[in-house]
Design a protein around this motif. Structure first.
Motif, PDB file in Angstrom:
ATOM      1  N   PHE A 155       0.970  -1.195  -0.080  1.00 54.47           N
ATOM      2  CA  PHE A 155      -0.109   0.025  -0.015  1.00 54.47           C
ATOM      3  C   PHE A 155       0.939   1.318   0.124  1.00 54.47           C
ATOM      4  N   GLY A 156       2.018   1.122   0.485  1.00 54.59           N
ATOM      5  CA  GLY A 156       2.858   2.464   0.455  1.00 54.59           C
ATOM      6  C   GLY A 156       2.656   3.359   1.781  1.00 54.59           C
ATOM      7  N   ARG A 157       1.631   2.728   2.648  1.00 55.01           N
ATOM      8  CA  ARG A 157       1.494   3.332   3.895  1.00 55.01           C
ATOM      9  C   ARG A 157       0.813   2.235   4.823  1.00 55.01           C
ATOM     10  N   PHE A 158       0.532   2.558   5.795  1.00 54.30           N
ATOM     11  CA  PHE A 158      -0.267   1.677   6.915  1.00 54.30           C
ATOM     12  C   PHE A 158      -1.966   2.109   7.011  1.00 54.30           C
ATOM     13  N   PRO A 159      -2.590   1.275   6.127  1.00 52.66           N
ATOM     14  CA  PRO A 159      -4.264   1.818   6.271  1.00 52.66           C
ATOM     15  C   PRO A 159      -4.748   2.089   7.517  1.00 52.66           C
ATOM     16  N   HIS A 160      -4.396   1.176   8.579  1.00 53.80           N
ATOM     17  CA  HIS A 160      -4.930   1.323   9.758  1.00 53.80           C
ATOM     18  C   HIS A 160      -4.722   2.688  10.464  1.00 53.80           C
ATOM     19  N   ARG A 161      -4.130   3.486   9.830  1.00 55.98           N
ATOM     20  CA  ARG A 161      -3.754   4.894  10.191  1.00 55.98           C
ATOM     21  C   ARG A 161      -4.581   5.870   9.693  1.00 55.98           C
ATOM     22  N   ASN A 162      -5.094   5.522   8.357  1.00 56.44           N
ATOM     23  CA  ASN A 162      -5.845   6.464   7.458  1.00 56.44           C
ATOM     24  C   ASN A 162      -7.036   7.204   8.273  1.00 56.44           C
ATOM     25  N   ALA A 163      -7.928   6.456   8.866  1.00 57.60           N
ATOM     26  CA  ALA A 163      -9.003   7.188   9.283  1.00 57.60           C
ATOM     27  C   ALA A 163      -8.450   8.117  10.365  1.00 57.60           C
ATOM     28  N   VAL A 164      -7.602   7.985  11.388  1.00 64.00           N
ATOM     29  CA  VAL A 164      -7.052   8.874  12.321  1.00 64.00           C
ATOM     30  C   VAL A 164      -6.345  10.089  11.716  1.00 64.00           C
ATOM     31  N   LEU A 165      -5.614   9.934  10.745  1.00 65.67           N
ATOM     32  CA  LEU A 165      -4.814  10.849   9.641  1.00 65.67           C
ATOM     33  C   LEU A 165      -5.684  11.671   8.882  1.00 65.67           C
ATOM     34  N   GLY A 166      -7.063  11.395   8.730  1.00 70.41           N
ATOM     35  CA  GLY A 166      -7.899  11.853   7.735  1.00 70.41           C
ATOM     36  C   GLY A 166      -7.611  11.548   6.172  1.00 70.41           C
ATOM     37  N   ARG A 167      -6.839  10.350   5.904  1.00 73.48           N
ATOM     38  CA  ARG A 167      -6.715   9.841   4.782  1.00 73.48           C
ATOM     39  C   ARG A 167      -7.915   8.987   4.327  1.00 73.48           C
ATOM     40  N   ALA A 168      -8.334   8.958   2.893  1.00 75.26           N
ATOM     41  CA  ALA A 168      -9.384   8.190   2.511  1.00 75.26           C
ATOM     42  C   ALA A 168      -8.594   6.849   2.045  1.00 75.26           C
ATOM     43  N   ASN A 169      -9.745   5.680   2.487  1.00 77.25           N
ATOM     44  CA  ASN A 169      -8.976   4.542   2.028  1.00 77.25           C
ATOM     45  C   ASN A 169      -9.196   4.256   0.563  1.00 77.25           C
ATOM     46  N   THR A 170      -8.348   3.397  -0.057  1.00 83.82           N
ATOM     47  CA  THR A 170      -8.566   2.928  -1.578  1.00 83.82           C
ATOM     48  C   THR A 170      -9.434   1.573  -1.279  1.00 83.82           C
ATOM     49  N   PRO A 171      -9.963   1.342  -2.366  1.00 84.16           N
ATOM     50  CA  PRO A 171     -10.952  -0.032  -2.177  1.00 84.16           C
ATOM     51  C   PRO A 171      -9.916  -1.156  -1.871  1.00 84.16           C
ATOM     52  N   ASP A 172      -8.696  -1.410  -2.085  1.00 86.60           N
ATOM     53  CA  ASP A 172      -7.785  -2.536  -1.670  1.00 86.60           C
ATOM     54  C   ASP A 172      -7.668  -2.314  -0.188  1.00 86.60           C
ATOM     55  N   GLU A 173      -7.452  -0.968   0.230  1.00 90.93           N
ATOM     56  CA  GLU A 173      -7.324  -0.866   1.689  1.00 90.93           C
ATOM     57  C   GLU A 173      -8.598  -1.251   2.424  1.00 90.93           C
ATOM     58  N   VAL A 174      -9.775  -0.859   2.035  1.00 91.02           N
ATOM     59  CA  VAL A 174     -10.947  -1.260   2.550  1.00 91.02           C
ATOM     60  C   VAL A 174     -10.974  -2.822   2.605  1.00 91.02           C
ATOM     61  N   ALA A 175     -10.725  -3.512   1.847  1.00 92.55           N
ATOM     62  CA  ALA A 175     -10.639  -5.138   1.729  1.00 92.55           C
ATOM     63  C   ALA A 175      -9.631  -5.635   2.691  1.00 92.55           C
ATOM     64  N   TYR A 176      -8.519  -4.742   2.883  1.00 90.30           N
ATOM     65  CA  TYR A 176      -7.705  -5.265   3.888  1.00 90.30           C
ATOM     66  C   TYR A 176      -8.025  -5.265   5.008  1.00 90.30           C
ATOM     67  N   LEU A 177      -8.487  -3.900   5.393  1.00 86.90           N
ATOM     68  CA  LEU A 177      -8.738  -3.708   6.948  1.00 86.90           C
ATOM     69  C   LEU A 177     -10.056  -4.583   7.309  1.00 86.90           C
ATOM     70  N   ALA A 178     -10.690  -4.863   6.500  1.00 87.89           N
ATOM     71  CA  ALA A 178     -11.807  -6.131   6.578  1.00 87.89           C
ATOM     72  C   ALA A 178     -11.271  -7.599   6.858  1.00 87.89           C
ATOM     73  N   GLU A 179      -9.943  -7.617   6.781  1.00 93.98           N
ATOM     74  CA  GLU A 179      -9.602  -8.951   7.071  1.00 93.98           C
ATOM     75  C   GLU A 179      -9.261  -9.297   8.436  1.00 93.98           C
ATOM     76  N   SER A 180      -9.303 -10.293   8.796  1.00 91.22           N
ATOM     77  CA  SER A 180      -9.030 -10.575  10.217  1.00 91.22           C
ATOM     78  C   SER A 180      -7.634 -10.316  10.635  1.00 91.22           C
ATOM     79  N   GLY A 181      -7.257  -9.573  11.656  1.00 87.04           N
ATOM     80  CA  GLY A 181      -5.785  -9.503  12.141  1.00 87.04           C
ATOM     81  C   GLY A 181      -5.301  -8.399  11.082  1.00 87.04           C
ATOM     82  N   ALA A 182      -5.807  -7.777  10.298  1.00 85.58           N
ATOM     83  CA  ALA A 182      -5.288  -6.599   9.523  1.00 85.58           C
ATOM     84  C   ALA A 182      -5.007  -5.519  10.548  1.00 85.58           C
ATOM     85  N   GLY A 183      -4.058  -4.703  10.305  1.00 91.95           N
ATOM     86  CA  GLY A 183      -3.340  -3.542  11.134  1.00 91.95           C
ATOM     87  C   GLY A 183      -2.393  -4.075  12.288  1.00 91.95           C
ATOM     88  N   PHE A 184      -2.044  -2.935  12.755  1.00 92.88           N
ATOM     89  CA  PHE A 184      -1.228  -3.295  13.793  1.00 92.88           C
ATOM     90  C   PHE A 184      -1.370  -2.472  15.283  1.00 92.88           C
TER      91      PHE A 184
END
Length: 184
Positions: A155-184
């Motif tokens: 992704f070139g970034r950590f999608p789990h930070r997007n909401a807090v940093l005001g960044r929009a998720n890409t569709p691929d990031e939305v799918a990733y974040l929906a996976e079990s255990g995604a993010g740190f």
């Protein structure tokens, strides 16, 4: 500060995101964090242990104090630059293995492929340099470094930070974040 962080009673707290531990760090170290953020603790870099303490304050304590807040990552670039400097000064080699983990952690938090590659190489070297009976205790740290690198490669970034940093998720990031255990 290092005595507090590396107290065996706190090892389970490092990645647990428990409000009680965050409150304890706030109570004991908020003033230290403020001083570090203001650049008032640069003299700590005169020794390997001071350098590590400053890294932990900038990279770990900020995450505890500002959980779910953009300020949690605001000192990342500074911590990464400080980590690279200390590694180039060979400060990390003067630290026990468990402390080296936190010397490398700022690189693991980088949204930068080069920093991620360097982090994985450092963790590989750390594991390779340990006696076999100690190595198994550090393989998990290497595994997490590789997982962080894979997310940045994808992704070139950590999608789990997007909401807090005001960044929009890409569709691929939305799918990733929906996976079990995604993010740190």
């Amino acid at each position: 500060m290092l005595t507090f962080w590396f107290d065996p009673a706190h090892h389970d707290e490092w990645y647990a995101a428990r409000p009680q531990f965050d409150a304890l760090i706030r109570e004991r170290f908020a003033t230290t964090v403020d001083a570090a953020v203001a650049g008032k603790l640069s003299d700590w870099t005169n020794t390997p242990s001071g350098w590590l303490a400053l890294l932990i304050v900038l990279d770990q304590f900020t995450r505890n104090l500002y959980r779910n807040d953009a300020r949690a990552w605001k000192q990342d670039l500074r911590a990464q630059q400080l980590a690279v400097w200390g590694i180039e000064e060979a400060y990390d080699g003067q630290l026990p293995a468990i402390q080296r983990v936190f010397a490398y952690m700022p690189l693991e938090h980088a949204e930068d492929r080069g920093m991620q590659d360097r982090c994985v190489a450092l963790f590989e070297s750390l594991c390779d340099g340990l006696p076999p009976e100690e190595r198994s205790g550090y393989i998990g740290f290497l595994d997490y470094a590789r997982k962080h690198r894979a997310v940045i490669a994808r992704f070139g970034r950590f999608p789990h930070r997007n909401a807090v940093l005001g960044r929009a998720n890409t569709p691929d990031e939305v799918a990733y974040l929906a996976e079990s255990g995604a993010g740190f």
